[in-house]
Design a protein around this motif. Structure first.
Motif, mmCIF file in Angstrom:
data_model
loop_
_atom_site.group_PDB
_atom_site.id
_atom_site.type_symbol
_atom_site.label_atom_id
_atom_site.label_comp_id
_atom_site.label_asym_id
_atom_site.label_seq_id
_atom_site.Cartn_x
_atom_site.Cartn_y
_atom_site.Cartn_z
ATOM 1 N N SER A 1 -15.306 -39.499 -31.800
ATOM 2 C CA SER A 1 -14.270 -39.112 -30.834
ATOM 3 C C SER A 1 -14.881 -38.871 -29.459
ATOM 4 O O SER A 1 -14.291 -39.249 -28.436
ATOM 5 N N ASP A 2 -16.080 -38.277 -29.410
ATOM 6 C CA ASP A 2 -16.744 -38.060 -28.113
ATOM 7 C C ASP A 2 -17.023 -39.393 -27.432
ATOM 8 O O ASP A 2 -16.801 -39.544 -26.219
ATOM 9 N N ALA A 3 -17.513 -40.366 -28.201
ATOM 10 C CA ALA A 3 -17.842 -41.676 -27.634
ATOM 11 C C ALA A 3 -16.590 -42.384 -27.132
ATOM 12 O O ALA A 3 -16.602 -43.035 -26.079
ATOM 13 N N ILE A 4 -15.496 -42.260 -27.881
ATOM 14 C CA ILE A 4 -14.242 -42.900 -27.470
ATOM 15 C C ILE A 4 -13.720 -42.285 -26.173
ATOM 16 O O ILE A 4 -13.347 -42.992 -25.231
ATOM 17 N N THR B 1 -12.340 -54.802 -34.354
ATOM 18 C CA THR B 1 -11.000 -54.463 -33.878
ATOM 19 C C THR B 1 -10.872 -52.975 -33.564
ATOM 20 O O THR B 1 -11.671 -52.151 -34.033
ATOM 21 N N LEU B 2 -9.835 -52.660 -32.802
ATOM 22 C CA LEU B 2 -9.529 -51.257 -32.530
ATOM 23 C C LEU B 2 -9.093 -50.540 -33.803
ATOM 24 O O LEU B 2 -9.336 -49.337 -33.954
ATOM 25 N N ASP B 3 -8.457 -51.259 -34.707
ATOM 26 C CA ASP B 3 -8.064 -50.659 -35.986
ATOM 27 C C ASP B 3 -9.288 -50.163 -36.745
ATOM 28 O O ASP B 3 -9.276 -49.085 -37.355
ATOM 29 N N ALA B 4 -10.358 -50.952 -36.719
ATOM 30 C CA ALA B 4 -11.592 -50.545 -37.392
ATOM 31 C C ALA B 4 -12.193 -49.317 -36.724
ATOM 32 O O ALA B 4 -12.730 -48.431 -37.398
ATOM 33 N N LEU B 5 -12.083 -49.249 -35.393
ATOM 34 C CA LEU B 5 -12.598 -48.078 -34.678
ATOM 35 C C LEU B 5 -11.790 -46.831 -35.033
ATOM 36 O O LEU B 5 -12.355 -45.742 -35.221
ATOM 37 N N ALA C 1 -3.029 -48.618 -33.076
ATOM 38 C CA ALA C 1 -4.390 -48.159 -32.786
ATOM 39 C C ALA C 1 -4.508 -47.704 -31.341
ATOM 40 O O ALA C 1 -5.133 -46.666 -31.044
ATOM 41 N N MET C 2 -3.923 -48.457 -30.420
ATOM 42 C CA MET C 2 -3.954 -48.060 -29.008
ATOM 43 C C MET C 2 -3.280 -46.711 -28.810
ATOM 44 O O MET C 2 -3.745 -45.869 -28.043
ATOM 45 N N GLY C 3 -2.164 -46.498 -29.543
ATOM 46 C CA GLY C 3 -1.467 -45.216 -29.442
ATOM 47 C C GLY C 3 -2.336 -44.058 -29.906
ATOM 48 O O GLY C 3 -2.360 -42.993 -29.285
ATOM 49 N N VAL C 4 -3.077 -44.256 -30.985
ATOM 50 C CA VAL C 4 -3.966 -43.207 -31.501
ATOM 51 C C VAL C 4 -5.067 -42.903 -30.485
ATOM 52 O O VAL C 4 -5.381 -41.734 -30.202
ATOM 53 N N LEU C 5 -5.652 -43.951 -29.919
ATOM 54 C CA LEU C 5 -6.768 -43.782 -28.992
ATOM 55 C C LEU C 5 -6.307 -43.143 -27.680
ATOM 56 O O LEU C 5 -6.977 -42.261 -27.138
ATOM 57 N N ALA C 6 -5.153 -43.586 -27.172
ATOM 58 C CA ALA C 6 -4.613 -42.973 -25.959
ATOM 59 C C ALA C 6 -4.234 -41.523 -26.219
ATOM 60 O O ALA C 6 -4.430 -40.660 -25.362
ATOM 61 N N GLY C 7 -3.716 -41.246 -27.415
ATOM 62 C CA GLY C 7 -3.372 -39.873 -27.771
ATOM 63 C C GLY C 7 -4.591 -38.976 -27.857
ATOM 64 O O GLY C 7 -4.543 -37.804 -27.474
ATOM 65 N N LEU C 8 -5.704 -39.522 -28.342
ATOM 66 C CA LEU C 8 -6.954 -38.752 -28.395
ATOM 67 C C LEU C 8 -7.411 -38.380 -26.987
ATOM 68 O O LEU C 8 -7.786 -37.222 -26.728
#
Length: 287
Positions: free
Chosen positions: A70-73, A53-57, A14-21
């Motif tokens: 995605s804008d909020a993240i 959790t980040l997985d849920a996000l 999940a962290m990888g997806v969010l950092a990639g975004l």
């Protein structure tokens, strides 16, 4: 003593997806030893969306069809650290450089671009300095354009509303009283100050620079989060809209040396950069 890198949480998918975004949208990278910042920065968003959790996000992100998630993240993950009169000497040296006899353009109205301005403390600090200088000398105040990739940050900057904590970070009491009003437990910039700045959303990565030429471009403490390739692209973009003889201002930990051949250290303003001779005839760098 256990080193900080020994106690960092393990990077999850999940962290990888969010950092990639974040990187895909802004070019900003989160170092492997700073992945803890992802969870810390996103805790308020998790609470607001009633997620555990980040997985849920990430699941919400993948199901998002409007772009609001995605804008909020991205807004939450951006490093928006700023304060009034950050590195005061740097800002005062900009005023002095534009007052110098060898400044390009003489007495005409200068143009300044504050890139990655976050919630607006940098351009407001400049506007106050130049307004005070104009009152003393009659010199024309600059046209100030302030931009940021975050629409939320730009909306805050336009509103000019700051908490007690934010207003006390670097802003002298005399200027606080002169330029701000206390309203509803916040400090609000007076309309006469806000009108001195034009705000707009702009992404340094992937979007054309605002129309130049500019006499000063501030791009402080953002390039350190980008890859060397992106830095080179942005330096070239900045070079195209900087007036020959104009100044590029970077953060204390940033440099053009070894990063770009478009700029060189300024011979007249210590700590700042100017266009290298070979780049002074770039198509968009008008005199």
């Amino acid at each position: 003593m256990i080193g900080a890198d020994r106690i960092q949480p393990k990077k999850t998918a999940a962290m990888g997806v969010l950092a990639g975004l974040l990187e895909a949208r802004t070019g900003q990278q989160i170092a492997a030893n700073r992945t803890w910042r992802i969870e810390t920065a996103l805790k308020p968003l998790l609470r607001a969306r009633q997620l555990d959790t980040l997985d849920a996000l990430v699941a919400d992100l993948l199901a998002d069809r409007t772009g609001s998630v995605s804008d909020a993240i991205v807004d939450a993950l951006l490093n928006q650290e700023t304060s009034f009169y950050r590195d005061t000497g740097v800002l005062e040296n900009i005023v002095a450089a534009l007052d110098a006899p060898d400044a390009p353009g003489g007495r005409r109205r200068p143009r300044i671009w504050s890139a990655a301005c976050s919630s607006g403390q940098e351009p407001l600090s400049l506007a106050m300095l130049f307004a005070e200088r104009a009152a003393q000398t009659g010199a024309p105040e600059p046209e100030i354009l302030a931009t940021d990739v975050s629409e939320t940050a730009i909306a805050r900057a336009r509103a000019g509303r700051y908490t007690q904590f934010e207003i006390q970070r670097g802003l002298p009491v005399r200027r606080m009283i002169t330029w701000f009003d206390a309203i509803d437990n916040e400090w609000v910039a007076k309309p006469d100050l806000v009108r001195r700045i034009s705000y707009r959303r702009h992404n340094l990565v992937g979007e054309a620079a605002p129309a130049g030429p500019f006499d000063v471009i501030l791009c402080r403490n953002v390039l350190i989060y980008l890859s060397p390739q992106l830095r080179q692209q942005i330096f070239l973009q900045l070079a195209r809209v900087l007036r020959p003889g104009g100044l590029l201002v970077l953060g204390a930990g940033e440099t053009v040396i070894g990063q770009s051949d478009a700029f060189m250290p300024s011979p007249r303003a210590k700590g700042f950069y100017e266009l290298a001779p070979a780049k002074r005839d770039l198509p968009s760098a008008a005199a």
